[in-house]
Design an enzyme around this catalytic site. Structure first.
Site, short mmCIF file in Angstrom:
data_model
loop_
_atom_site.label_atom_id
_atom_site.label_comp_id
_atom_site.label_asym_id
_atom_site.label_seq_id
_atom_site.Cartn_x
_atom_site.Cartn_y
_atom_site.Cartn_z
CG ASP A 316 9.53 -0.49 -4.52
OD1 ASP A 316 10.64 0.08 -4.47
OD2 ASP A 316 8.73 -0.35 -5.45
CG ASP A 509 6.44 -2.06 -8.76
OD1 ASP A 509 7.15 -3.08 -8.84
OD2 ASP A 509 6.80 -0.96 -9.20
CG ASP A 513 10.37 -4.11 -6.35
OD1 ASP A 513 11.52 -3.63 -6.32
OD2 ASP A 513 9.34 -3.42 -6.28
#
Length: 634
Positions: A316, A509, A513
């Site tokens: 990410d 994080d 996600d």
């Protein structure tokens, strides 16, 4: 050494003294036999009792059964010295094994020695020492210098620095003042803090981490699962083989039973699977402890094993490769200095709590003079208009400039652009971007050096922003402007591409996600201090928030697997060789002792190496690389 281990050591020393007395000093075979039997009773009674209890409970085939049958059989054959010596050396091996496991657990316990003993609760104006579990959210606690932070909360009064090394592995203290968040498990190094508790103990960071570490052993790797299944079938097979070895050759060859019974008993001693059953889990436990020293929490040995086979790493962007905080990255003044441009924008954004506004005030470094501002007007979707010193000051996007008919120079750079006008005249622009983490570029390079074949970024950010970050970090692929469902779809495609070329790890994080973390072969969360979502969602948690720790964890996992394979090959190789020699009569009971106790000790010593973190190149805060770690890789 624990109290139990000291007691066992005392028994061993007593048994050795009796054994030497019986062998060298006692006259006559009767006295020697009596001495040997006393020695056997001192050193072997607990093993025999365990074997009897296990048989009564239906658990026949274990190492206690093997050692009891082998040594009692040797005594019955008149081989008193050998029978007692086998039990004595077996107990020495058990003590060594117990000490090795304790040392391994102590290494993790000292590393994760974050469980608070008490909390100083403020009650009716007085400070009372209570159990942390008695404190409720909203209560106020006092944390004095040198005390461990018992609960998560927010500082209401006081300044100090926190030692976070138990959680992150970092020696640099974290400065704290009123309004700052404290995380349970850290140590208050200097001043006294008053803290308003935000979470009860069961929901605190320290509780979640302790639970994670304590339950890591429940998730077994393929190697551990194989050893467990192997031992379940291996022991009955060798017992049956020993029985056949004692009976069939004498019947077929017409020889005496005593020689073949002795060989069968030797066969049993050799066959004890202690080296495998202990050293393999101990190796993984050591690897998990070694990773913890680096601020990487791995939730089970299965994930440690999977890390060693990682071929693709997907990231990410926000909060993972970037800091998730905005900062001024470009200044484009027109007709004024950069300092003047920043000050005008800071004055306009003086009362805004938006992260972009805060980044401008931080970059300015000067406190705006509110007495000069007579009017503030926030225009939704455009920006802020103020009157300062009788002049109109505007700070906003391009739409605001167009709305006020102010001619401006567009900034065609990825990021957020704030245009500033003063007195109806364009004054310049400020470019604001999410900062890339200091070690992100090093992390990508280190992963590729560690054998990762592909690095990918999935982000919901604008295409220009995402591609700029990917280009700076030299990522192989980037997909931008993705919704959460789009990330899962791309993850499915990447999993198909990875296929047999290793495992796929997703690094996020841990907050937004969760679907992708769950779908990946290995979910890695940039946990930071106190991120509940990260600790819950992922298989691996990077407590330092540094992506460079991923390659470190992979190196530790590969070292651990090398040690596991070495132990499996060594233990099985020696046992098979000595089993064959024992069946043919070329290996005595003393060789059997080495094949059991000796191999176990060597395998355990090798397994302990997994606790040592190898010296390696890691990222330095000054932008260079440094060598860090506690012990060189053996």
């Amino acid at each position: 050494m624990t109290k139990k281990q000291k007691k066992q050591l005392g028994r061993i020393l007593s048994a050795i003294a009796i054994f030497i007395l019986s062998s060298l000093l006692l006259p006559g075979p009767g006295a020697k036999t009596a001495g040997y039997l006393v020695c056997y009773a001192v050193i072997g009674w607990d093993i025999v009792w365990k074997a009897v209890k296990n048989i009564l409970n239906g658990q026949v085939f274990d190492e206690n059964f093997l050692m009891t049958v082998a040594t009692v059989g040797a005594l019955c054959l008149g081989e008193y010295a050998e029978g007692v010596a086998v039990m004595l050396f077996y107990q020495v091996g058990e003590l060594f094994q117990s000490y090795a496991v304790s040392r391994s657990r102590r290494s993790i316990s000292s590393l994760m020695d974050i469980r608070p003993d008490y909390a100083n609760l403020v009650r009716d104006g007085k400070t009372v020492r209570v159990d942390p579990e008695e404190v409720q959210a909203g209560d106020t606690i006092v944390i004095r210098a040198g005390e461990r932070v018992p609960l998560d909360g927010v500082v209401t009064d006081g300044t100090s620095s926190l030692d976070t090394s138990a959680l992150t592995g970092e020696s640099m203290p974290r400065e704290l003042a009123a309004g700052g968040e404290v995380i349970s498990g850290c140590i208050n190094q200097s001043g006294t803090l008053r803290v308003r508790v935000s979470k009860v103990y069961s929901e605190s960071t320290v509780s979640k981490i302790l639970d994670l570490v304590e339950n890591a052993g429940s998730k077994k790797s393929k190697s551990e699962a194989f050893i467990t299944r192997f031992a379940r079938y291996y022991t009955p097979v060798v017992v049956i083989a020993a029985a056949l070895l004692a009976v069939l050759p004498p019947l077929i060859l017409g020889q005496g039973f005593s020689m073949w019974i002795e060989r069968a008993l030797t066969f049993l001693v050799i066959s004890c699977p202690c080296a495998l059953v202990i050293s393999v889990p101990l190796s993984f436990f050591g690897g998990i402890g070694g990773a913890s020293k680096c601020g990487v929490l791995i939730k089970g040995s299965n994930y440690l094993e999977a890390l060693a086979d990682t071929g693709t790493v997907v990231f990410d962007k926000t909060g993972t490769l970037t800091k998730g905080t905005f900062a001024v990255s470009g200044l484009y003044p027109e007709g004024i200095t950069e300092e003047e441009l920043l000050y005008l924008a800071a004055c306009a954004e003086k009362d805004s709590g938006h992260p972009i506004s805060r980044s401008i005030r931080t970059a300015c470094g000067r406190e705006p003079d509110g007495s000069r501002i007579t009017e503030v007007n926030e225009i939704a979707g455009h920006g802020v208009a103020i009157v300062m010193d009788g002049k109109s000051v505007l700070a906003g996007n391009a739409k605001m400039m167009e709305r006020e008919n102010i001619s401006f120079t567009p900034v065609n750079e990825p990021g957020t652009v704030i245009y500033v006008a003063n007195g109806g005249k364009y004054a310049g622009a400020i470019l604001i971007e999410d900062e890339i983490k200091d070690d992100a570029a090093f992390a990508i390079r280190d992963l590729k050096n560690s054998g990762v074949r592909k690095t990918v970024m999935l982000t919901g950010d604008a295409d220009a922003v995402g591609r700029k970050v990917a280009e700076k970090l030299k990522l192989d692929e980037v997909y931008t402007e993705l919704l959460p469902a789009d990330k899962v779809s791309h993850m499915e495609e990447l999993l198909k591409e990875t296929g047999a070329n290793g495992k796929l790890a997703f690094v996020g994080d841990g907050i937004n996600d969760a679907p992708v973390l769950a779908r990946a072969d290995i979910g890695i969360a940039m946990g930071g201090l106190g991120s509940d979502a990260a600790i819950e969602a992922a298989d691996v948690v990077i407590m330092t928030d540094e992506p460079s720790r991923i390659a470190t964890a992979m190196r530790i996992s590969r070292k651990t697997l090398r040690i596991v394979r070495q132990n499996i090959v060594f233990a099985l190789g020696v046992k098979i060789l000595v089993l064959i020699l024992g069946a043919l009569g070329f290996a005595s009971m003393w060789a059997a002792v080495f094949a059991d106790v000796g191999v176990s000790i060597i395998a355990i010593l090798n397994a302990i190496r997994a606790l040592n973190v190898p010296k390696q190149e890691e990222f330095s805060s000054c932008g260079e690389t440094k060598v860090s770690g506690t012990t060189a890789a053996a």
